[in-house]
Write an enzyme that holds these catalytic residues in place. Structure first.
Site, PDB file in Angstrom:
ATOM      1  N   HIS A  39      30.044  -9.421 -15.843  1.00  0.00           N
ATOM      2  CA  HIS A  39      30.295  -8.835 -17.142  1.00  0.00           C
ATOM      3  C   HIS A  39      31.866  -9.152 -17.489  1.00  0.00           C
ATOM      4  CE1 HIS A  39      27.006  -5.731 -17.473  1.00  0.00           C
ATOM      5  NE2 HIS A  39      26.424  -6.637 -16.966  1.00  0.00           N
ATOM      6  N   TYR A 156      21.466   2.848 -12.078  1.00  0.00           N
ATOM      7  CA  TYR A 156      21.452   1.544 -12.215  1.00  0.00           C
ATOM      8  C   TYR A 156      22.584   1.051 -11.284  1.00  0.00           C
ATOM      9  CZ  TYR A 156      20.106  -2.788 -14.806  1.00  0.00           C
ATOM     10  OH  TYR A 156      19.739  -4.081 -15.007  1.00  0.00           O
ATOM     11  N   LYS A 210      17.737   1.675  -8.935  1.00  0.00           N
ATOM     12  CA  LYS A 210      17.763   0.180  -9.082  1.00  0.00           C
ATOM     13  C   LYS A 210      18.925  -0.390  -8.733  1.00  0.00           C
ATOM     14  CE  LYS A 210      17.140  -2.990 -12.943  1.00  0.00           C
ATOM     15  NZ  LYS A 210      16.527  -3.507 -14.129  1.00  0.00           N
ATOM     16  N   LYS A 212      20.625  -4.213  -9.437  1.00  0.00           N
ATOM     17  CA  LYS A 212      20.640  -5.538  -9.874  1.00  0.00           C
ATOM     18  C   LYS A 212      21.110  -6.390  -8.975  1.00  0.00           C
ATOM     19  CE  LYS A 212      20.991  -6.814 -14.128  1.00  0.00           C
ATOM     20  NZ  LYS A 212      19.769  -7.189 -14.478  1.00  0.00           N
ATOM     21  N   ASP A 241      15.892  -6.099  -9.059  1.00  0.00           N
ATOM     22  CA  ASP A 241      15.768  -6.981  -9.798  1.00  0.00           C
ATOM     23  C   ASP A 241      16.835  -8.350  -9.783  1.00  0.00           C
ATOM     24  OD1 ASP A 241      15.664  -8.262 -12.314  1.00  0.00           O
ATOM     25  OD2 ASP A 241      16.919  -6.706 -13.442  1.00  0.00           O
ATOM     26  N   PRO A 242      16.399  -9.181  -9.090  1.00  0.00           N
ATOM     27  CA  PRO A 242      17.196 -10.414  -9.025  1.00  0.00           C
ATOM     28  C   PRO A 242      17.276 -11.258 -10.325  1.00  0.00           C
ATOM     29  CG  PRO A 242      15.299 -10.150  -7.433  1.00  0.00           C
ATOM     30  CD  PRO A 242      15.049  -9.392  -8.335  1.00  0.00           C
ATOM     31  N   ASN A 243      16.750 -10.797 -11.329  1.00  0.00           N
ATOM     32  CA  ASN A 243      16.731 -11.558 -12.534  1.00  0.00           C
ATOM     33  C   ASN A 243      16.175 -13.216 -12.634  1.00  0.00           C
ATOM     34  OD1 ASN A 243      19.652  -9.754 -13.967  1.00  0.00           O
ATOM     35  ND2 ASN A 243      17.553  -9.846 -14.898  1.00  0.00           N
ATOM     36  N   GLU A 266      11.171  -6.300  -9.612  1.00  0.00           N
ATOM     37  CA  GLU A 266      11.388  -6.453 -11.052  1.00  0.00           C
ATOM     38  C   GLU A 266      11.978  -8.198 -10.836  1.00  0.00           C
ATOM     39  OE1 GLU A 266      14.002  -4.230 -13.251  1.00  0.00           O
ATOM     40  OE2 GLU A 266      14.497  -5.594 -14.724  1.00  0.00           O
ATOM     41  N   ASN A 289      11.296  -7.590 -17.356  1.00  0.00           N
ATOM     42  CA  ASN A 289      11.937  -7.773 -18.919  1.00  0.00           C
ATOM     43  C   ASN A 289      12.419  -9.242 -19.142  1.00  0.00           C
ATOM     44  OD1 ASN A 289      14.291  -7.296 -17.218  1.00  0.00           O
ATOM     45  ND2 ASN A 289      15.454  -7.751 -19.037  1.00  0.00           N
ATOM     46  N   ASP A 313      12.034  -2.527 -24.600  1.00  0.00           N
ATOM     47  CA  ASP A 313      13.277  -2.387 -25.299  1.00  0.00           C
ATOM     48  C   ASP A 313      13.538  -2.736 -26.691  1.00  0.00           C
ATOM     49  OD1 ASP A 313      16.013  -3.199 -26.061  1.00  0.00           O
ATOM     50  OD2 ASP A 313      16.468  -3.848 -24.068  1.00  0.00           O
ATOM     51  N   HIS A 340      13.890  -1.419 -20.234  1.00  0.00           N
ATOM     52  CA  HIS A 340      15.118  -2.086 -19.940  1.00  0.00           C
ATOM     53  C   HIS A 340      16.489  -1.568 -20.526  1.00  0.00           C
ATOM     54  CE1 HIS A 340      17.488  -5.873 -21.406  1.00  0.00           C
ATOM     55  NE2 HIS A 340      17.681  -6.061 -20.176  1.00  0.00           N
ATOM     56  N   SER A 341      17.423  -2.110 -19.944  1.00  0.00           N
ATOM     57  CA  SER A 341      18.712  -1.671 -21.001  1.00  0.00           C
ATOM     58  C   SER A 341      19.855  -2.848 -20.624  1.00  0.00           C
ATOM     59  CB  SER A 341      19.281  -0.471 -20.159  1.00  0.00           C
ATOM     60  OG  SER A 341      20.694  -0.171 -20.317  1.00  0.00           O
ATOM     61  N   ASN A 342      20.606  -2.806 -21.775  1.00  0.00           N
ATOM     62  CA  ASN A 342      21.944  -3.656 -21.429  1.00  0.00           C
ATOM     63  C   ASN A 342      23.308  -2.551 -21.506  1.00  0.00           C
ATOM     64  OD1 ASN A 342      20.742  -6.094 -23.418  1.00  0.00           O
ATOM     65  ND2 ASN A 342      21.280  -6.470 -21.235  1.00  0.00           N
ATOM     66  N   HIS A 369      22.597   1.472 -18.582  1.00  0.00           N
ATOM     67  CA  HIS A 369      23.739   0.994 -18.257  1.00  0.00           C
ATOM     68  C   HIS A 369      24.697   2.166 -18.612  1.00  0.00           C
ATOM     69  CE1 HIS A 369      22.026  -3.082 -18.188  1.00  0.00           C
ATOM     70  NE2 HIS A 369      23.297  -3.435 -17.416  1.00  0.00           N
ATOM     71  N   ARG A 422      28.161 -12.585 -25.713  1.00  0.00           N
ATOM     72  CA  ARG A 422      28.150 -12.546 -24.417  1.00  0.00           C
ATOM     73  C   ARG A 422      28.132 -13.592 -23.665  1.00  0.00           C
ATOM     74  NH1 ARG A 422      23.893  -8.593 -20.808  1.00  0.00           N
ATOM     75  NH2 ARG A 422      24.616  -9.277 -18.773  1.00  0.00           N
TER      76      ARG A 422
END
Lengths: 442, 442
Positions: A39, A156, A210, A212, A241-243, A266, A289, A313, A340-342, A369, A422
């Protein structure tokens, strides 16, 4: 047909939307790690305020980026002069503008840069806020009313570098003490994540945890999950959540190890087909997500069986009413919902609360978040969690008002910070020039 | 959870529902034939009126039968005292009561006797009418606003015996002349259906023609469709609805003959699997209000591919918002929507109009039995069609009020007529004692 639509936008007997204010803001964000990098010191959001002829205003907040902001500017022509109740006609008019661009795709990141869904989400939420104020009712009552009075959220947890982000440091965080320190601290191993989790849960009262993931070696991340289980016991639901950066094989192998300790798994791997393979192999609830993120993705999701839980979302699915409709789709096909969130501030948070209060089959505490941010654009400052949940407001509309001083200050952050979108990859390269994003890393 | 729900029903800052008036009525109905037999001289409907503490009232109309009326009576306990905005909480509370009865099934008729969907439809439409009046907006604006300003309907053609039904004869029909005669006349062959179609279209301005089939030998019915084609030309869309009594083979054979003249082919045969076979064999658009009639039916519909068009019906799908959600489900899976009808008066008609005005993927002119009825319970009398369509009202709520004198008169019809539920088989046996209903007749 388009002439009829144009006429419909103006049919209201009530006040027309007279003004559309679009304010990009930059919010201090800690150096949180994820599968795409790091981030930036600021999270970008865009605040939209619609004001009727009679001075009734409605608010919304969406992920900020230059392209979306440009789209919002060009949506003005549709929105200004419209009746705020004519949401479907506005959506059709905006779809004529934004949905045919070939570059308007979801992309490979866990976030989403599609224009139409974001622009319409911004317009719809602000219109619902106006409608709620006009009729003296909370937004949840415009979505069929409440099915729950409080909306629970999950803690989170992030691997992170040291620091709280921005130039503002800790001074702006009203929550001093344990959480303030944990929010500042580096966390790149299981032990520090446990400390982070304890501090966050103590501060906010969250129950589910959760993580990340997709950041460190899978065995370290699996180890982190077992450390959390060890520290919190079997009553605390755990999610990872390994994205999407784990291969099918890694996802299955890690999933087998964590099978008995996960509430849900996730997006371990990328794409509906791969997710379906992992799901078939493991037989545990899987959430997404990333692989099912639009109504267009649903038919293949059903055909393949790619997940059990869709993390909705409203910014990504095209508004609150679309998410209520997604709730019906999920109920029809035996799927469950969460959210989901950002990184975000209180306008998105309260929109999420109204929406989750309205959807019967929201079956899990929502992601947010919010604890990682410290600034706020709504009057009264940061929203407080009670026992990890937010009580659904009964005030008209979203139940919030702008703090114009803070909006101005965060807009100045935006102008000063130099970020236009971003880009977690570039941010990561600033601390590790050799780092590269990989679609499948392990 | 149930305690929380009970609390939610009362959360409103606005007025509570103070009264629930349930009035069964009987409306003169001509001796129309269908696959299940013959319409009785009266069609039964139930009119529901909810009234708030402040005297704001909302109307709805559902198919009448003794069992539904009893269910409505027992719904009073949930509804009275509730906030009219808490639709989802009311639905959950009603589902607790009505959805677990083993006898609460759809049945084999083209109509539907399930309690929950009817009861909730009655409650929801009346609440939306109240909400619309409270906020000064038409019901369509509570469903996301208008996507069309006028809602077109199709001419609904029936084989019939001579007579206009009831004891009232023609005197109560304000539309004298050609249609009055055709409405009275026997129609049991292609020629008389063409006369009926011409009279109905001249009177109401309808364009598409739908034949209720499954009554005469299939070759006569196919012949009727070709007679209509011959009389009206290729610009007029044609539909045929045998109500499921044709075998797969007959459906395919007749479908092959009519392939080039049909807008869509409605329920030629019974059940999703059989419909899917016919659809695969023919490759023409197929519609249903019999094989896919609830959200529970959707997964198999998608898996099998049983139809292209779902003929929604807010009485059968559980209200107007449920049908908007059905619209999203259909859009997601590339299906289209239109609307089914039973004999009804103006409250159902106007609810259909508001709903069709709100749903983007309503792609066909709606069915309505309305021209076959001659009485009305709404003030101002019979609703007028303009060029086969109804303009969407911009008045608050449904845009209609009760004619209490007519309501009383039609309630007296109900008390006098002696019918407690729809039973077209029994009615048919009165004119032909040897007649039997068959699930598959040809």
């Amino acid at each position: 047909m388009r002439d009829e639509r144009r006429a419909i936008l103006k049919v209201g007997s009530g006040p027309e939307i007279a003004e559309m204010r679009i304010t990009p803001i930059a919010v201090t964000d800690p150096p949180l790690r994820n599968a795409v990098g790091l981030h930036a010191p600021y999270a970008l959001r865009t605040i939209v305020e619609l004001v009727t002829q009679d001075g009734v205003s409605g608010l919304s907040e969406i992920p900020g980026n230059a392209d979306t902001n440009e789209a919002l500017e060009s949506a003005r022509e549709v929105v200004v002069g419209s009746d705020p109740f004519q949401l479907s006609a506005m959506r059709l008019a905006l779809a004529d503008r934004f949905s045919s661009r070939p570059e308007d795709k979801r992309g490979e990141q866990p976030w989403d840069q599609r224009r139409l869904v974001h622009v319409f989400s911004a317009v719809e939420v602000a219109c619902l806020d106006i409608i709620g104020k006009l009729v003296g009712r909370p937004v949840v009552d415009l979505l069929g009313g409440m099915v729950r009075e409080r909306v629970p959220f999950a803690a989170y947890l992030f691997y992170k570098l040291e620091g709280a982000g921005g130039e503002l440091g800790l001074g702006t965080d009203p929550h001093a003490g344990g959480w303030a320190a944990a929010r500042q601290a580096e966390a790149l191993d299981p032990e520090s994540i446990v400390i982070q989790a304890k501090a966050m849960c103590e501060e906010f009262g969250f129950v589910p945890l959760k993580l990340k993931a997709g950041v460190l070696e899978p065995q370290v991340e699996v180890g982190t999950m077992f450390a959390l289980r060890e520290a919190f016991g079997p009553e605390v639901p755990l999610r990872i959540d390994p994205n999407g950066v784990w291969s099918v094989e890694t996802s299955i192998e890690c999933g087998r190890r964590m099978k008995d300790i996960l509430e849900y798994y996730e997006d371990p791997t990328r794409g509906q087909a791969a997710m379906a393979k992992v799901r078939r192999a493991l037989g545990i609830p899987m959430a997404t997500n990333m692989c099912t993120t639009s109504f267009e993705d649903i038919p293949n999701s059903i055909r393949l069986g790619s997940e059990d839980i869709i993390l909705s979302d409203h910014h990504f699915w095209g508004g609150l009413r679309a998410c209520v409709e997604l709730g019906r789709v999920c109920q029809t096909f035996g799927r469950k919902l969460s959210m989901h969130s950002n990184s975000h501030v209180g306008i998105s948070l309260m929109a999420m609360v109204h929406m989750a209060a309205a959807i019967p089959n929201i079956a899990y505490a929502l992601d947010t978040h919010y604890p990682w941010q410290s600034e706020e654009v709504i009057a009264g400052g940061r929203v407080r969690f009670e026992d990890g949940a937010i009580r659904v407001p009964r005030e008209p509309g979203l139940g919030i008002e702008l703090d114009r001083g803070m909006l101005q200050k965060l807009h100045e952050n935006f102008l000063r910070c130099g970020f236009a979108k971003r880009d977690d990859v570039t941010e990561m390269k600033k601390v590790d020039p050799d780092w590269e994003f990989k679609l499948i890393r392990w």
